[in-house]
Design an enzyme around this catalytic site. Structure first.
Site, PDB file in Angstrom:
ATOM      1  N   GLU A   1     -15.293  17.360 -13.007  1.00 33.86           N
ATOM      2  CA  GLU A   1     -14.694  16.379 -12.087  1.00 33.86           C
ATOM      3  C   GLU A   1     -15.694  15.272 -11.760  1.00 33.86           C
ATOM      4  O   GLU A   1     -15.302  14.112 -11.587  1.00 33.86           O
ATOM      5  CB  GLU A   1     -14.187  17.090 -10.814  1.00 33.86           C
ATOM      6  CG  GLU A   1     -12.933  17.904 -11.113  1.00 33.86           C
ATOM      7  CD  GLU A   1     -12.688  19.085 -10.191  1.00 33.86           C
ATOM      8  OE1 GLU A   1     -13.345  19.195  -9.132  1.00 33.86           O
ATOM      9  OE2 GLU A   1     -11.834  19.928 -10.547  1.00 33.86           O
TER      10      GLU A   1
ATOM     11  N   GLY B   1      -7.913  24.572 -12.725  1.00 36.23           N
ATOM     12  CA  GLY B   1      -6.826  24.332 -11.781  1.00 36.23           C
ATOM     13  C   GLY B   1      -5.449  24.278 -12.416  1.00 36.23           C
ATOM     14  O   GLY B   1      -4.494  23.842 -11.774  1.00 36.23           O
TER      15      GLY B   1
ATOM     16  N   GLU C   1     -16.689  25.603 -18.768  1.00 33.69           N
ATOM     17  CA  GLU C   1     -15.425  25.340 -18.073  1.00 33.69           C
ATOM     18  C   GLU C   1     -14.583  24.366 -18.895  1.00 33.69           C
ATOM     19  O   GLU C   1     -14.764  23.141 -18.787  1.00 33.69           O
ATOM     20  CB  GLU C   1     -15.701  24.720 -16.705  1.00 33.69           C
ATOM     21  CG  GLU C   1     -16.470  25.606 -15.760  1.00 33.69           C
ATOM     22  CD  GLU C   1     -16.174  25.263 -14.310  1.00 33.69           C
ATOM     23  OE1 GLU C   1     -15.754  26.162 -13.590  1.00 33.69           O
ATOM     24  OE2 GLU C   1     -16.302  24.081 -13.931  1.00 33.69           O
TER      25      GLU C   1
ATOM     26  N   SER D   1      -9.452  28.637 -13.925  1.00 39.18           N
ATOM     27  CA  SER D   1      -8.305  29.483 -13.586  1.00 39.18           C
ATOM     28  C   SER D   1      -8.616  30.982 -13.597  1.00 39.18           C
ATOM     29  O   SER D   1      -7.758  31.804 -13.946  1.00 39.18           O
ATOM     30  CB  SER D   1      -7.112  29.170 -14.501  1.00 39.18           C
ATOM     31  OG  SER D   1      -6.675  27.830 -14.288  1.00 39.18           O
TER      32      SER D   1
ATOM     33  N   HIS E   1     -20.322  19.202 -13.051  1.00 40.70           N
ATOM     34  CA  HIS E   1     -18.923  19.642 -13.043  1.00 40.70           C
ATOM     35  C   HIS E   1     -18.062  18.558 -13.695  1.00 40.70           C
ATOM     36  O   HIS E   1     -18.305  17.362 -13.521  1.00 40.70           O
ATOM     37  CB  HIS E   1     -18.459  19.906 -11.607  1.00 40.70           C
ATOM     38  CG  HIS E   1     -17.148  20.617 -11.551  1.00 40.70           C
ATOM     39  ND1 HIS E   1     -15.951  19.962 -11.741  1.00 40.70           N
ATOM     40  CD2 HIS E   1     -16.839  21.917 -11.360  1.00 40.70           C
ATOM     41  CE1 HIS E   1     -14.967  20.850 -11.661  1.00 40.70           C
ATOM     42  NE2 HIS E   1     -15.477  22.035 -11.427  1.00 40.70           N
TER      43      HIS E   1
ATOM     44  N   GLY F   1     -12.841  28.241  -8.759  1.00 33.53           N
ATOM     45  CA  GLY F   1     -12.420  27.189  -7.845  1.00 33.53           C
ATOM     46  C   GLY F   1     -11.406  27.703  -6.837  1.00 33.53           C
ATOM     47  O   GLY F   1     -11.743  28.311  -5.822  1.00 33.53           O
ATOM     48  N   GLY F   2     -10.126  27.458  -7.112  1.00 31.75           N
ATOM     49  CA  GLY F   2      -9.052  27.762  -6.169  1.00 31.75           C
ATOM     50  C   GLY F   2      -9.086  29.175  -5.610  1.00 31.75           C
ATOM     51  O   GLY F   2      -8.851  29.378  -4.403  1.00 31.75           O
TER      52      GLY F   2
ATOM     53  N   ASN G   1     -16.526  27.614  -6.046  1.00 37.52           N
ATOM     54  CA  ASN G   1     -16.663  26.164  -5.891  1.00 37.52           C
ATOM     55  C   ASN G   1     -15.536  25.696  -4.979  1.00 37.52           C
ATOM     56  O   ASN G   1     -14.381  25.653  -5.393  1.00 37.52           O
ATOM     57  CB  ASN G   1     -16.568  25.485  -7.265  1.00 37.52           C
ATOM     58  CG  ASN G   1     -16.522  23.968  -7.163  1.00 37.52           C
ATOM     59  OD1 ASN G   1     -16.832  23.405  -6.118  1.00 37.52           O
ATOM     60  ND2 ASN G   1     -16.136  23.322  -8.259  1.00 37.52           N
ATOM     61  N   TRP G   2     -15.906  25.356  -3.749  1.00 39.41           N
ATOM     62  CA  TRP G   2     -14.872  24.981  -2.767  1.00 39.41           C
ATOM     63  C   TRP G   2     -14.412  23.539  -2.920  1.00 39.41           C
ATOM     64  O   TRP G   2     -13.502  23.097  -2.212  1.00 39.41           O
ATOM     65  CB  TRP G   2     -15.400  25.246  -1.346  1.00 39.41           C
ATOM     66  CG  TRP G   2     -15.128  26.653  -0.897  1.00 39.41           C
ATOM     67  CD1 TRP G   2     -15.086  27.772  -1.688  1.00 39.41           C
ATOM     68  CD2 TRP G   2     -14.850  27.103   0.436  1.00 39.41           C
ATOM     69  NE1 TRP G   2     -14.801  28.877  -0.933  1.00 39.41           N
ATOM     70  CE2 TRP G   2     -14.655  28.502   0.376  1.00 39.41           C
ATOM     71  CE3 TRP G   2     -14.765  26.466   1.672  1.00 39.41           C
ATOM     72  CZ2 TRP G   2     -14.367  29.265   1.509  1.00 39.41           C
ATOM     73  CZ3 TRP G   2     -14.479  27.230   2.801  1.00 39.41           C
ATOM     74  CH2 TRP G   2     -14.284  28.619   2.722  1.00 39.41           C
ATOM     75  N   LYS G   3     -15.060  22.790  -3.823  1.00 40.44           N
ATOM     76  CA  LYS G   3     -14.672  21.385  -4.050  1.00 40.44           C
ATOM     77  C   LYS G   3     -14.573  20.651  -2.697  1.00 40.44           C
ATOM     78  O   LYS G   3     -15.362  20.921  -1.802  1.00 40.44           O
ATOM     79  CB  LYS G   3     -13.365  21.308  -4.827  1.00 40.44           C
ATOM     80  CG  LYS G   3     -13.397  22.174  -6.090  1.00 40.44           C
ATOM     81  CD  LYS G   3     -12.303  21.842  -7.045  1.00 40.44           C
ATOM     82  CE  LYS G   3     -12.305  22.846  -8.191  1.00 40.44           C
ATOM     83  NZ  LYS G   3     -11.550  22.395  -9.338  1.00 40.44           N
TER      84      LYS G   3
HETATM   85  C1  PEP Z   1     -13.799  24.820 -10.986  1.00 39.32           C
HETATM   86  O1  PEP Z   1     -13.451  23.828 -10.371  1.00 39.32           O
HETATM   87  O2  PEP Z   1     -14.988  24.960 -11.277  1.00 39.32           O
HETATM   88  C2  PEP Z   1     -12.781  25.788 -11.357  1.00 39.32           C
HETATM   89  C3  PEP Z   1     -13.093  26.685 -12.238  1.00 39.32           C
HETATM   90  O3  PEP Z   1     -11.545  25.673 -10.736  1.00 39.32           O
HETATM   91  P1  PEP Z   1     -10.312  26.715 -10.853  1.00 39.32           P
HETATM   92  O4  PEP Z   1     -10.888  28.101 -10.757  1.00 39.32           O
HETATM   93  O5  PEP Z   1      -9.442  26.372  -9.692  1.00 39.32           O
HETATM   94  O6  PEP Z   1      -9.672  26.478 -12.175  1.00 39.32           O
END
Ligand code: PEP
Length: 253
Positions: free
Chosen positions: A93, A168, A162, A207, A91, A228-229, A8-10
Site C-alpha cells: 500500500e 484484503g 504478500e 487474507s 508494504h 491485516g484485517g 498490521n492495523w493499517k
Molecule cells: C496486510 O495488509 O499486510 C494484509 C496481509 O492484509 P489482509 O490480511 O487483510 O489481507
C-alpha cells in the site's frame, strides 16, 4: 526460531481499541513458542505499549532519514522512543500510494536497523504479474533491490511475501504457489547473506485467517504471517497465533 505472527492495523485504531490490544497481548501469552506483535498507527504506539506492557508493538512505516526537515514524517528514533520494537517497511500500500521504490525500502530498512528497530520487509507481485507467470522472478528481483546492504544476523529482519492481489480480498495463493515463492526467497537470502540469510524468517501475508492459517503454516519455508484485517480483534487473531504454535502446522491435504 519461533514463528512470527504480526498484525498490521493499517489506518485503524483509536483509544477505544486499547483494551483489544491488551486482550491480544494477554491471550498471546498462552503461546510462548510464537513471537506475536501488533503494528499500529504511529500515534497509537505509546498508548499501546502502556496498555500491553511487555508485548511487542511495532510501526507500519519509518522515514529513511534519521532526522531532518521532513514535515509530517516519523523517524526510527521517534518510534523507538515511543516504545516500538519493530517496523514494517515496503508494504504494497505504501509502494503503490506513496510511490515508494525498492531503493526507498532498502534505505528505510537500513535506517530502522541502525536505530535499533527490527524490520518486516514486504514484497509481493500484482495479479497481472502472477497471471503472466513472472511472479517468482519479479518478487525475487524486488527482494534483491529492497534488502539492506548487510545482514549481521537473522533475528532483526523478517521478509513478508504478500501478493498484492491477496491483500484484503479473501483470495489466497495455493499452498504450492506459496511454497514455491518462499523457497525462492529463502534461496536468494542465503545467496546474499549465507547462513544468516537462510535463517531470516519469511512470513506469508494476504487474507490469512483462522480458517486457512494452519494450512499456510504447514507449508515449507513459511515462518509466520503478516495479518491485516484478522488482526484487529483478539477473537480473529488469537486462533492464527494458536495455529502457528502447532509444530509444523497441519498436514497439507
Ligand atoms: C496486510 O495488509 O499486510 C494484509 C496481509 O492484509 P489482509 O490480511 O487483510 O489481507
Amino acid at each position: 526460531m519461533n514463528k512470527l505472527v504480526a498484525g498490521n492495523w493499517k489506518m485503524f485504531g483509536l483509544s477505544a481499541d486499547l483494551p483489544e490490544i491488551a486482550a491480544i497481548a494477554e491471550q498471546s501469552r498462552a503461546y510462548p513458542a510464537v513471537d506475536v506483535a501488533l503494528c499500529v498507527p504511529a500515534i497509537l504506539i505509546e498508548r499501546a505499549v502502556r496498555a500491553a506492557p511487555g508485548f511487542v508493538i511495532g510501526a507500519q512505516d519509518v522515514h529513511e532519514a534519521p532526522y531532518g526537515a521532513h514535515t509530517g514524517s516519523v523517524s526510527a528514533g521517534m518510534l523507538l522512543d515511543a516504545g516500538a520494537h519493530l517496523t514494517i517497511v515496503g508494504h504494497s500500500e505504501r509502494r503503490e500510494f506513496q510511490r515508494e521504490s525498492d531503493a526507498d525500502v532498502k534505505a528505510k530498512a537500513e535506517t530502522a536497523r541502525g536505530c535499533g528497530l527490527d524490520v518486516i520487509l514486504c514484497v509481493g507481485e500484482s495479479l497481472a504479474v502472477r497471471v503472466s507467470g513472472q511472479a517468482v522472478a519479479t518478487v525475487v528481483a524486488q527482494l534483491d533491490a529492497s534488502l539492506p546492504a548487510a545482514l549481521d544476523g537473522p533475528a532483526w529482519l523478517a521478509v513478508a511475501y504478500e501478493p498484492i492481489w491477496a491483500i484484503g480480498t479473501g483470495k489466497v495463493p495455493t499452498t504450492a504457489e506459496i511454497g514455491e515463492m518462499h523457497a525462492a526467497l529463502r534461496a536468494r537470502l542465503a545467496e546474499r547473506f549465507g547462513s544468516a540469510g537462510a535463517a531470516v524468517r519469511i512470513l506469508y501475508g494476504g487474507s490469512v485467517k483462522a480458517a486457512n492459517a494452519a494450512e499456510i503454516f504447514a507449508v515449507a519455508d513459511v515462518d509466520g504471517a503478516l495479518v491485516g484485517g484478522a488482526s484487529l480483534k483478539a477473537v480473529d487473531f488469537i486462533p492464527i497465533v494458536a495455529a502457528a504454535a502447532v509444530e509444523g502446522g497441519a498436514a497439507i491435504a
